[in-house]
Design a protein around this motif. Structure first.
Motif, short mmCIF file in Angstrom:
data_model
loop_
_atom_site.label_atom_id
_atom_site.label_comp_id
_atom_site.label_asym_id
_atom_site.label_seq_id
_atom_site.Cartn_x
_atom_site.Cartn_y
_atom_site.Cartn_z
N GLU A 153 93.39 7.22 -90.04
CA GLU A 153 91.57 5.68 -90.55
C GLU A 153 90.66 5.85 -89.67
O GLU A 153 89.93 5.48 -89.39
CB GLU A 153 92.67 4.37 -88.66
CG GLU A 153 94.01 3.60 -88.93
CD GLU A 153 93.98 3.60 -90.56
OE1 GLU A 153 93.05 2.61 -90.89
OE2 GLU A 153 95.05 3.67 -91.40
N THR A 154 90.41 8.01 -89.58
CA THR A 154 89.75 8.02 -89.07
C THR A 154 88.31 8.92 -90.62
O THR A 154 89.19 9.85 -91.02
CB THR A 154 89.09 8.84 -88.16
OG1 THR A 154 90.58 8.28 -87.18
CG2 THR A 154 87.85 9.36 -87.28
N CYS A 155 87.13 8.54 -89.73
CA CYS A 155 85.84 9.16 -91.21
C CYS A 155 85.59 10.45 -90.49
O CYS A 155 84.93 10.43 -89.75
CB CYS A 155 84.79 8.40 -91.83
SG CYS A 155 86.01 7.11 -93.38
N CYS A 156 86.36 11.94 -90.79
CA CYS A 156 86.06 12.47 -90.13
C CYS A 156 84.65 13.83 -91.09
O CYS A 156 84.85 14.28 -92.00
CB CYS A 156 87.22 13.70 -89.96
SG CYS A 156 88.45 13.07 -88.76
N ILE A 168 83.61 8.19 -87.93
CA ILE A 168 83.02 6.90 -88.18
C ILE A 168 84.82 5.86 -88.47
O ILE A 168 85.74 6.81 -89.00
CB ILE A 168 82.26 6.87 -88.84
CG1 ILE A 168 80.68 7.35 -88.32
CG2 ILE A 168 82.37 4.89 -89.13
CD1 ILE A 168 80.37 7.62 -90.22
N PRO A 169 85.00 5.17 -87.68
CA PRO A 169 86.70 4.62 -87.76
C PRO A 169 86.47 4.15 -89.33
O PRO A 169 85.62 3.71 -90.66
CB PRO A 169 86.68 3.58 -87.49
CG PRO A 169 86.01 3.37 -86.37
CD PRO A 169 84.61 4.94 -86.36
N THR A 170 87.38 4.60 -90.81
CA THR A 170 87.89 4.31 -91.73
C THR A 170 87.38 2.65 -92.37
O THR A 170 86.54 2.62 -92.90
CB THR A 170 89.00 4.80 -92.66
OG1 THR A 170 88.94 6.01 -92.17
CG2 THR A 170 88.49 4.81 -93.92
N ALA A 171 87.79 1.96 -91.76
CA ALA A 171 87.68 0.56 -92.08
C ALA A 171 86.01 0.32 -91.94
O ALA A 171 86.02 -1.18 -92.43
CB ALA A 171 88.38 -0.76 -90.59
N ASP A 172 85.16 0.68 -90.52
CA ASP A 172 84.00 -0.10 -90.71
C ASP A 172 83.01 0.70 -92.06
O ASP A 172 82.59 -0.53 -92.09
CB ASP A 172 83.78 1.23 -89.17
CG ASP A 172 83.91 -0.09 -87.95
OD1 ASP A 172 85.12 -0.07 -87.96
OD2 ASP A 172 83.38 0.58 -86.44
N LEU A 173 83.17 1.97 -92.16
CA LEU A 173 82.62 1.88 -93.25
C LEU A 173 83.36 1.38 -94.87
O LEU A 173 82.30 1.20 -95.57
CB LEU A 173 82.83 3.69 -93.33
CG LEU A 173 81.48 4.66 -94.39
CD1 LEU A 173 80.75 3.86 -93.51
CD2 LEU A 173 81.64 5.58 -94.20
#
Length: 229
Positions: free
Chosen positions: A203-206, A33-38
């Motif tokens: 920039e990614t929530c892994c 999930i894109p970190t910015a979105d969360l």
């Protein structure tokens, strides 16, 4: 003393009516999930990234139980609590303790669910017993192995799921000249039905998922529900 009793209170069985079996079989899966979105979702409701993450996992578990035709109002979650103070931020080593929460599964409103998660975490952080985990560990270490095994077995036996949020590198990192585009943590269920761990890499929530094969025999279905959450 009440806080210590709460921390060490045994949990005999999980709350879930379908994630009940346990085995040594492990299945893994990933989600990005894109970190910015969360972060944006959390900010809209006055929460943190962790609040949004745990609320999303709860939403996924709610969807999973609904699709399996199971009714469940609450689950038992374990989550590591960071005990490091701002004064000790620059020191090495880990300083955390696992905390158990009874979390609601029947809150449909996202804002309300995220707010409840935040209240639970803040309440747990204020428990006096958290600051005594070191002395308690030393005390338990002096007990017979069979006694310690029984205590920790009682603590872990009734956990439905585990969540963990680990800050990763906020900038690109490289290994032998190649950029690492993803970084997943596959943490053990440790007696729970499933462990969902988030690493915020660049920039990614892994998100790495490790499921007990007996508790979640249909991991693909669970991952679909987790994405929706």
């Amino acid at each position: 003393s009440q806080s210590i009793a709460k921390m060490l209170r045994p949990a005999t069985s999980p709350f879930s009516t379908i994630m009940t079996k346990r085995s040594l079989t492990r299945r893994v899966a990933t989600l990005e999930i894109p970190t910015a979105d969360l972060k944006a979702a959390a900010k809209r409701h006055g929460g943190t990234l962790n609040d949004a993450f745990v609320a999303a996992v709860l939403g996924g578990l709610k969807e999973y139980h609904d699709r399996r035709g199971a009714s469940c109002e609450q689950l038992r979650m374990t989550m590591p609590i960071n005990l490091r103070s701002s004064e000790a931020a620059g020191t090495g080593g880990n300083h955390w303790t696992p905390a158990r929460f009874i979390v609601p599964l029947d809150i449909l409103d996202v804002k309300e669910r995220m707010s409840k998660v935040r209240q639970l975490v803040l309440s747990e952080r204020s428990e006096p017993a958290l600051g005594l985990t070191g002395p308690l560990a030393g005390m338990l270490n002096r007990l017979p192995t069979s006694t310690v095994t029984a205590i920790f077995g009682g603590l872990l036996k009734g956990v439905d799921f585990i969540t963990s949020n680990v800050p990763g590198a906020p900038i690109p990192v490289f290994l032998a000249g190649a950029e690492m585009t993803q970084m997943f943590a596959f943490a053990p269920p440790a007696g729970a039905g499933v462990n969902v761990t988030l690493v915020s890499h660049n920039e990614t929530c892994c998100i790495g998922v490790v499921a007990d094969g007996a508790a979640l025999p249909d991991l693909d279905l669970f991952m679909d529900c987790l994405r929706q959450g």
